[in-house]
Design a protein around this motif. Structure first.
Motif, short mmCIF file in Angstrom:
data_model
loop_
_atom_site.label_atom_id
_atom_site.label_comp_id
_atom_site.label_asym_id
_atom_site.label_seq_id
_atom_site.Cartn_x
_atom_site.Cartn_y
_atom_site.Cartn_z
N THR A 138 0.87 -1.18 0.00
CA THR A 138 0.00 0.00 0.00
C THR A 138 0.90 1.22 0.00
O THR A 138 1.77 1.36 0.87
CB THR A 138 -0.91 0.03 1.25
OG1 THR A 138 -1.70 -1.16 1.27
CG2 THR A 138 -1.80 1.25 1.23
N GLU A 158 3.50 -0.88 4.02
CA GLU A 158 2.71 0.35 3.89
C GLU A 158 3.66 1.54 3.84
O GLU A 158 4.50 1.70 4.72
CB GLU A 158 1.74 0.47 5.06
CG GLU A 158 0.87 1.71 5.03
CD GLU A 158 -0.07 1.79 6.22
OE1 GLU A 158 -0.36 2.92 6.69
OE2 GLU A 158 -0.49 0.71 6.71
N THR A 177 10.20 -7.79 4.85
CA THR A 177 9.05 -8.09 5.72
C THR A 177 8.98 -9.59 6.02
O THR A 177 7.97 -10.07 6.52
CB THR A 177 7.72 -7.64 5.07
OG1 THR A 177 7.52 -8.35 3.84
CG2 THR A 177 7.73 -6.14 4.80
N PRO A 224 4.93 -7.11 9.20
CA PRO A 224 4.74 -5.95 8.32
C PRO A 224 5.67 -4.80 8.66
O PRO A 224 6.13 -4.65 9.80
CB PRO A 224 3.28 -5.56 8.58
CG PRO A 224 3.00 -6.04 9.97
CD PRO A 224 3.80 -7.32 10.12
N LYS A 232 5.83 -0.55 8.29
CA LYS A 232 5.04 0.65 8.03
C LYS A 232 5.98 1.87 8.00
O LYS A 232 6.74 2.09 8.95
CB LYS A 232 3.98 0.84 9.11
CG LYS A 232 2.92 -0.25 9.12
CD LYS A 232 1.84 0.02 10.16
CE LYS A 232 0.78 -1.08 10.14
NZ LYS A 232 -0.29 -0.83 11.16
N GLY A 253 5.84 5.99 7.45
CA GLY A 253 4.86 7.07 7.49
C GLY A 253 4.92 8.01 6.30
O GLY A 253 5.70 7.84 5.36
N THR A 312 8.43 0.00 12.30
CA THR A 312 7.54 1.13 11.97
C THR A 312 8.37 2.41 11.99
O THR A 312 9.06 2.69 12.98
CB THR A 312 6.39 1.24 12.98
OG1 THR A 312 5.54 0.10 12.85
CG2 THR A 312 5.57 2.50 12.72
N ASP A 318 11.93 0.53 15.74
CA ASP A 318 11.01 1.59 15.33
C ASP A 318 11.70 2.96 15.38
O ASP A 318 12.56 3.21 16.24
CB ASP A 318 9.78 1.62 16.23
CG ASP A 318 8.88 0.41 16.02
OD1 ASP A 318 9.15 -0.38 15.09
OD2 ASP A 318 7.91 0.26 16.79
#
Length: 208
Positions: free
Chosen positions: A54, A74, A89, A112, A114, A116, A132, A148
């Motif tokens: 995505t 994402e 991933t 996953p 992610k 931003g 993330t 993260d």
């Protein structure tokens, strides 16, 4: 010459897709992969399991980047992924350790990633599974991101760690600095009779 088995027949369309995409420009390539029209995908980009990717508007994926979306990936709007950057991933580590690294192994782990919106991921960065990265974060080139990343922070190193945090006031001051410098360079270029760039700063030496 070609195998006629389930795995080969499953992988071959992806191989052909990557081959055909090399003859496209960055906007055509993004559309070919079903990504937003405003996204640009440079040459030799590899997307694993694109159905699990995505991605937002106005993103840029640099040459040679490998995006593993098999565990879910994402990427927020207005984010750039540097050239030759690797995003994982999934991991086969345990399958290797137990000598079970065969096709279809149930020891493949997937987590996953992610990333931003408004992020800048430099070239030659490695992002590990399960990470993330917060909004408006910067990852310096050659970094390995295994944990993260907080929003509005700059990280660097192996493993990457936070070196700077920035707020709206700092970003706005940088916007004013860069726009002012670019305007100065364009004015000097016009005085010299040089062709002026339609965006950003013209190339050349503009030291006084």
């Amino acid at each position: 010459m070609f195998f006629d088995d389930e795995r080969s027949n499953r992988l071959r369309p992806q191989i052909l897709t990557e081959l055909v995409s090399q003859y496209m420009n960055d906007a055509e390539r993004a559309r070919f992969y079903g990504l937003p029209e405003s996204t640009r995908v440079r040459e030799r980009v590899k997307i694993i399991s694109p159905e699990n990717l995505t991605i937002g508007e106005h993103c840029w994926i640099g040459e040679g980047a490998a995006l593993d979306a098999s565990g879910g990936l994402e990427i927020g709007e207005h984010t750039s992924i540097g050239l030759n950057t690797l995003i994982f991933t999934h991991s086969s580590w345990l399958a290797n350790m137990t000598l079970q690294n065969h096709s279809g192994s149930d020891l493949i782990e997937r987590k996953p990633v992610k990333i931003g919106k408004g992020c800048f991921i430099g070239g030659l960065v490695v992002i590990m599974a399960g990470v993330t990265i917060g909004d408006f974060a910067t990852v310096q080139p050659n970094s390995v991101v295994a944990k993260d990343v907080p929003p509005r922070s700059l990280v660097a190193g192996n493993p990457a760690r936070v070196f700077q945090k920035y707020d709206d006031e700092y970003i706005q001051s940088e916007v004013e600095r860069v726009r002012g410098e670019n305007a100065r360079r364009r004015a000097l270029a016009e005085e010299r009779g040089d062709a002026s760039s339609s965006w950003g700063a013209p190339a050349g030496d503009f030291t006084e």
